[in-house]
Enzyme design. Structure first.
Site, PDB file in Angstrom:
ATOM      1  N   PHE A 119       0.820  -1.207   0.000  1.00 45.97           N
ATOM      2  CA  PHE A 119       0.000   0.000   0.000  1.00 45.97           C
ATOM      3  C   PHE A 119       0.855   1.259   0.000  1.00 45.97           C
ATOM      4  CE2 PHE A 119      -2.944  -3.052   1.833  1.00 45.97           C
ATOM      5  CZ  PHE A 119      -4.179  -2.655   1.363  1.00 45.97           C
ATOM      6  N   ASP A 120       0.429   2.249  -0.749  1.00 42.46           N
ATOM      7  CA  ASP A 120       0.862   3.617  -0.515  1.00 42.46           C
ATOM      8  C   ASP A 120       0.149   4.101   0.751  1.00 42.46           C
ATOM      9  OD1 ASP A 120       1.898   6.244  -0.980  1.00 42.46           O
ATOM     10  OD2 ASP A 120       0.008   6.785  -1.943  1.00 42.46           O
TER      11      ASP A 120
END
Length: 215
Positions: free
Chosen positions: A6-7
């Protein structure tokens, strides 16, 4: 698929709307008419690349440092007074993926000190097996470095992972590293280039969790 990377900003934490607010305020103070355009160009980049871009646009490193420093001051004021919110469905998504045995990692262009502070404040830091940050690579998004480093920490190949991003620079970074990338747009909607690069474009983290649960 073994893992999801994930960002953070604009995907898990609602920080980009706060950043944009700060850049607009600082833009008014510094008499910069295109602060929103500059912000869009810098989304997803680490400090080195952001300052380099600002120096080119604002007429030198002194102007870039002064402007960026001011945006940071404004952001910290908001973080301390209002706090930072989770994006809609973030905790539920992480919980759902963890429950079905998906390994979770984070690849953020933000500095480690800020990433850890903000994730811990939001009570989601412990979901992640691996956290890779912008101060650990020379060039961050849209370069592939940060995702390649994240894959290395997981000891996985790109074919085994999916990235979740909200910005064009993030999508470019993940796909350049060979990952399938799901885009959940926040501040910037995808253009034709990004639509062609993204594996899927979804409206929310809830939609993403529902898709992963069918794999």
């Amino acid at each position: 698929m073994d893992a999801v990377i994930f960002d953070m900003d604009g995907v898990l934490l609602d920080t980009e709307s706060v950043c944009l607010e700060c850049w607009k305020i600082a833009g008014d103070e510094f008499k910069i008419n295109d602060a929103k355009i500059l912000f869009d160009l810098c989304i997803g980049q680490n400090l080195n690349d952001t300052l380099s871009l600002l120096a080119n646009r604002l007429g030198g490193t002194d102007a870039a440092n002064a402007f960026y420093s001011r945006t940071g001051e404004l952001f910290r004021e908001i973080e301390q007074t209002r706090g930072l919110s989770l994006m809609n469905g973030a905790e539920e998504c992480l919980t759902s993926l963890k429950k079905i045995g998906i390994r979770l990692a984070l690849a953020s262009s933000t500095r480690r000190e800020a990433v850890e502070r903000q994730l811990k404040a939001a009570k989601i830091f412990d979901f992640f097996e691996s956290v890779t940050t912008g101060d650990e690579v020379l060039h961050s998004k849209p370069a592939p470095d940060i995702y390649l480093r994240s894959l290395s920490t997981l000891n996985l190949t790109s074919e085994k992972c999916i990235a979740v991003e909200d910005s064009p620079n993030g999508v470019r970074s993940a796909t350049s590293a060979g990952l399938r990338c799901v885009m959940i747009p926040d501040q910037i909607q995808p253009n034709e280039e990004i639509k062609s690069k993204a594996w899927k474009i979804l409206p929310s983290l809830k939609s993403f969790a529902e898709i992963v649960s069918t794999f």
